[in-house]
Design an enzyme around this catalytic site. Sequence first.
Site, short mmCIF file in Angstrom:
data_model
loop_
_atom_site.label_atom_id
_atom_site.label_comp_id
_atom_site.label_asym_id
_atom_site.label_seq_id
_atom_site.Cartn_x
_atom_site.Cartn_y
_atom_site.Cartn_z
CB VAL A 132 35.87 45.05 40.37
CG1 VAL A 132 36.54 45.78 41.54
CG2 VAL A 132 36.88 44.20 39.63
CE LYS B 153 43.92 47.73 34.27
NZ LYS B 153 42.77 46.81 34.19
CD GLU C 34 48.37 49.79 45.86
OE1 GLU C 34 49.09 49.04 45.15
OE2 GLU C 34 48.80 50.77 46.49
CG ASP D 112 46.02 45.32 31.41
OD1 ASP D 112 45.00 45.86 31.89
OD2 ASP D 112 46.86 44.71 32.10
CB VAL E 71 49.46 48.67 38.95
CG1 VAL E 71 50.67 47.82 38.56
CG2 VAL E 71 49.36 49.88 38.04
CE LYS F 130 47.13 46.03 34.84
NZ LYS F 130 46.96 44.56 34.90
#
Length: 443
Positions: free
Chosen positions: A16, A107, A131, A203, A134, A207
């Site tokens: 990312v 998260k 943002e 995970d 999730v 979230k």
Amino acid sequence: MRSRPLKVAVLGCGVVGTEVVRRLHEAPGALADRIGAPVELAGVAVRDLTRPRDLGIDPALFRNDPLELVKRDGVDVVVELLGGIEPARSLLVTAMEHGASVVSANKALVAEYGAALHETAARHGVDLLYEASVAAAVPLLRPLRDSLGGDDIRRVCGIVNGTTNYILDRMTQTGGEFDAALREAVERGYVEADPTADVEGTDAAAKAVILTSLALHTWLTPSDVHREGITRVTAEDVADAHSHGCVVKLIATLERTADDGEVQVRVHPAMVPLTHPLADVRGADNAVVIEAAGAGRLLFRGAGAGGVPTASAVVGDLVTAARARLLARRTTATPDAATPPAATVRARPMRELRGRYHLSVRVADPTAALDDIVSALRAHDVPVDSVRRRRTAEHDTWLLVTETTREADLLAAVESLAALPAVASAPRFLRILDPLGQEAVVG
């Protein structure tokens, strides 16, 4: 347009982070037009300075001391893409103490320390945006916080983990077992090096905590979430779901009870009727249904995983934070500012859930067993809606769908069933997703 650039520090340059840095480097003009000022990379924190990175930026921007970077004067926004709790938490607190707004995709960190991080952001007059934490590219948190901020959200239900959705989808399409679908997910790059957080529901639970803070204005912790993963879902479970007009999905649900205002947050596999909008969510996509008093039922759906979709959400938050810096104001407030502290809100235990269940009971003597099975269920106030028999060369199994019942009663009944002489192995059950406030029609 203001001439002095807004300076951005990026912590982490993995999948990312690489995509975020690439966008900042390759599209500075477009970002400047959207923000109203140019954006300049102040530095990128990485673990290994010797690793080659084909990003076309000045190599001097790569730093292996993230603390020095977040303390540096003049940094307007810090983008955290490290993952995990520490050192990410300490670095973000330091960044905010030094006047920088923060954008994160973390998260686990937000779920565990979100309330405290928001307090720090408010104390120092900076923004905290996440943002991408999730559903990646799916715009979900901002609509909950802003567009639906004046509505009464009653329930949020959805698929928020792309890895598990891909695995269950492949099990549905191929009829194969979990292990085979997991191997395929690994080969296609949908799974982290350690898949435990995905397949065990950790995970998705993190979230769910973040969604609860925005939808129900209550900060919980991951330990408040009832969590079950998908590792015990079998090909037979998937086939049984198909025979009842359902598919198996890992579902995160959060809702406030109507009678006492308690909240219940849960993550577990469920049989989803094909009439439900979540049933046809394929591959690694995410989808969330929000039920609000005023807005009604809203569906948010799209790419919920991957470097490019996640980076899209990160850069979107970066643009928002940068615009706020330019206007010298905050865009976010503490989500729980108008609510009682989380300690005063009870998380309703899973045993108090009321719903419908699919039971699979393998037996040695099918003719004699059915009456005993039904009697055991009735003895624990578990009414039966439908019964079906599955016969194979190896064994006989009774498949039962209950009417609406309390989970505590269902669990007690399952324990009694396991003790029956005619029952060959421990009974299995799956919850049936309540399709948007109405009883599931299966059987």
